[in-house]
Design an enzyme around this catalytic site. Structure first.
Site, PDB file in Angstrom:
ATOM      1  N   LYS A  95     -60.150   7.804 -16.065  1.00 56.91           N
ATOM      2  CA  LYS A  95     -61.477   8.199 -16.550  1.00 56.91           C
ATOM      3  C   LYS A  95     -61.449   9.487 -17.369  1.00 56.91           C
ATOM      4  O   LYS A  95     -62.261   9.692 -18.255  1.00 56.91           O
ATOM      5  CB  LYS A  95     -62.449   8.335 -15.383  1.00 56.91           C
ATOM      6  N   GLU A 117     -74.178   9.984 -15.207  1.00 55.82           N
ATOM      7  CA  GLU A 117     -74.579   9.365 -13.952  1.00 55.82           C
ATOM      8  C   GLU A 117     -73.306   8.849 -13.303  1.00 55.82           C
ATOM      9  O   GLU A 117     -72.310   8.574 -13.968  1.00 55.82           O
ATOM     10  CB  GLU A 117     -75.589   8.244 -14.183  1.00 55.82           C
ATOM     11  N   SER A 383     -54.699   1.877 -12.574  1.00 64.07           N
ATOM     12  CA  SER A 383     -55.759   2.743 -13.106  1.00 64.07           C
ATOM     13  C   SER A 383     -55.967   4.032 -12.314  1.00 64.07           C
ATOM     14  O   SER A 383     -56.418   5.027 -12.866  1.00 64.07           O
ATOM     15  CB  SER A 383     -57.071   1.960 -13.168  1.00 64.07           C
TER      16      SER A 383
HETATM   17  C1  LIG Z   1     -63.791   3.720 -12.182  1.00 61.67           C
HETATM   18  C2  LIG Z   1     -62.505   3.079 -11.896  1.00 61.67           C
HETATM   19  C3  LIG Z   1     -62.234   1.755 -12.294  1.00 61.67           C
HETATM   20  C4  LIG Z   1     -63.262   0.855 -12.927  1.00 61.67           C
HETATM   21  O1  LIG Z   1     -63.718   1.277 -14.172  1.00 61.67           O
HETATM   22  P1  LIG Z   1     -63.339   0.543 -15.528  1.00 61.67           P
HETATM   23  O2  LIG Z   1     -64.274   1.128 -16.506  1.00 61.67           O
HETATM   24  O3  LIG Z   1     -63.546  -0.919 -15.322  1.00 61.67           O
HETATM   25  O4  LIG Z   1     -61.927   0.866 -15.811  1.00 61.67           O
HETATM   26  C5  LIG Z   1     -60.966   1.235 -12.068  1.00 61.67           C
HETATM   27  N1  LIG Z   1     -60.012   1.976 -11.442  1.00 61.67           N
HETATM   28  C6  LIG Z   1     -60.245   3.235 -11.033  1.00 61.67           C
HETATM   29  C7  LIG Z   1     -59.146   3.976 -10.351  1.00 61.67           C
HETATM   30  C8  LIG Z   1     -61.491   3.836 -11.239  1.00 61.67           C
HETATM   31  O5  LIG Z   1     -61.705   5.082 -10.809  1.00 61.67           O
END
Ligand SMILES: *Cc1c(COP(=O)(O)O)cnc(C)c1O
Length: 401
Positions: A95, A117, A383
């Site tokens: 993010k 938000e 992610s």
């Molecule tokens: C917020 C988040 C997501 C989901 O958000 P996307 O916009 O779909 O990428 C996925 N993995 C993690 C670790 C997150 O914090």
């Protein structure tokens, strides 16, 4: 670099990906959104922005993140699996790539104040982080129920100097926080930038956030060239909430048909259970957060509260790019249940010594649903890291873990 040629999957001048996208906003928001529409591309593509953004990604965020060959996981599935280690970024997920970019954009638009938000609090933390970095005022709206559920993230945001304002209306969750943020933006049309955290919202947000997350696939290309002698994998697999890590991991492969794109939604307790966040499987076309897309709704158009064990995938819609990738068949959409994701998280922990975020574990769970040929190369977008999810893992596994 940012893609030079026009992709067949790029947004059009009106902000649409096929039949999805656009900017369905109250008239009072036109000035704010039009200012962004007019300026975002020229700012993001300027050498000055690129230089500052890339320097921060390197020295502050810790990029490039490794592309790690997961040997034991690969042996288990009989295919070469690489993990794109977004979990190693500062603040623990992808993010921050977006929030660093958007705050530099806000500065170039002369903004003094940032609003956001947040549902699970992860985007709020990434926003509060860059506001501290740049010395900008930060207000984060969060549903009162979510503030109770995600206390550590509320405390992180406060530690970083952000003001967390509870949304007290409706179900007191993400959509109510979004309404409050929009109301704030309408009341502050000149000095405030609204940082949206995924490839959702009115045009230009989906395209802007996708371009900022595209650093993920830009690096994958370079790293695969070094490790495999070719700049593309056979598969890219990523989880999808709103879809920003997936959009970033897919971006530079969208026009390479030899790369199979696999997006994994959260099925929750099962796509037919009524407790799910699998928008592609369950959604119908509608308007959510200023954007025409697929969303989970009742027969009379009320947005359905989504459910997933993973707070970050708990979103009733999906970014318009992904809805279009589904329409066109360019990406394959799978869904993983809570149980499948939790098992995949334990498997990665035991095989590779990496505890993933529960969101990312949904992408890993898809490996069991796919068939591979020997020698194929799979890149999984890891992610985020699992530290934030430890309490949930312990509750779920009890004695076993
Ligand atoms: C917020 C988040 C997501 C989901 O958000 P996307 O916009 O779909 O990428 C996925 N993995 C993690 C670790 C997150 O914090």
């Amino acid at each position: 670099m940012i893609a030079q040629t026009k992709s067949a999957y790029a947004v059009d001048e009106r902000g649409f990906y096929g039949r999805f996208g656009g900017a369905y906003i109250p008239e009072l928001l036109y000035p704010n959104v039009e200012e962004l529409q007019k300026n975002y591309l020229s700012i993001i593509e300027s050498p000055d922005f690129q230089q500052e953004w890339r320097a921060l990604l390197r020295d502050y965020v810790g990029r490039p993140t490794p592309l790690y060959f997961a040997r034991r996981l690969s042996e288990r599935y009989g295919v070469k699996i690489y993990l794109k280690r977004e979990d190693l970024n500062h603040t623990g997920a992808h993010k921050i790539n977006n929030t660093v970019g958007q705050i530099l954009l806000a500065q170039r638009l002369g903004k003094k104040r940032i609003i956001a938000e947040t549902g699970a609090g992860q985007h709020g933390v990434a926003t509060a982080t860059v506001c501290a970095l740049m010395g900008m005022q930060c207000v984060v709206y969060m549903g009162a129920v979510d503030m109770e559920r995600q206390k550590p993230n509320v405390e992180r945001m406060r530690m970083l100097g952000a003001e967390v304002r509870p949304a007290l209306s409706g179900s007191r969750t993400l959509k109510d926080a979004t309404n409050e943020a929009i109301r704030d933006w309408i009341n502050h049309p000149t000095d405030t930038h609204y940082i949206i955290g995924s490839v959702v919202g009115p045009h230009p947000y989906p395209d802007m956030v996708a371009r900022l997350q595209a650093i993920i696939s830009e690096e994958i290309r370079k790293q695969l060239q070094e490790k495999e002698g070719r700049a593309y994998p056979d598969y890219v697999v990523a989880c999808v909430g709103g879809g920003s890590n997936a959009a970033g991991a897919f971006y530079h492969f969208l026009d390479l048909p030899q790369v199979q794109l696999v997006a994994v939604e959260a099925a929750g307790k099962g796509i037919d259970s009524g407790e799910t966040a699998a928008t592609i499987a369950r959604g119908r076309i509608g308007i959510l957060h200023g954007c025409k897309t697929l969303l989970m709704q009742t027969a009379d158009g009320q947005v359905v509260e989504p459910y997933s064990i993973s707070a970050g995938l708990d979103y009733p819609g999906i970014g318009p790019l992904h809805a279009h990738l589904h329409d066109t068949g360019r990406a394959r959409f799978l869904a993983a249940t809570d149980d499948e994701a939790m098992e995949a998280a334990l498997e990665l922990s035991r095989l590779e010594g990496i505890i993933p975020a529960i969101e990312s574990a949904h992408a890993l769970a898809a490996l069991k649903k796919m068939t591979f040929e020997a020698g194929e190369v799979v890149v999984v977008s890891l992610s985020g890291r699992g530290d934030k999810d430890l309490a949930t893992y312990i509750r779920y596994f009890g004695e076993r873990a």
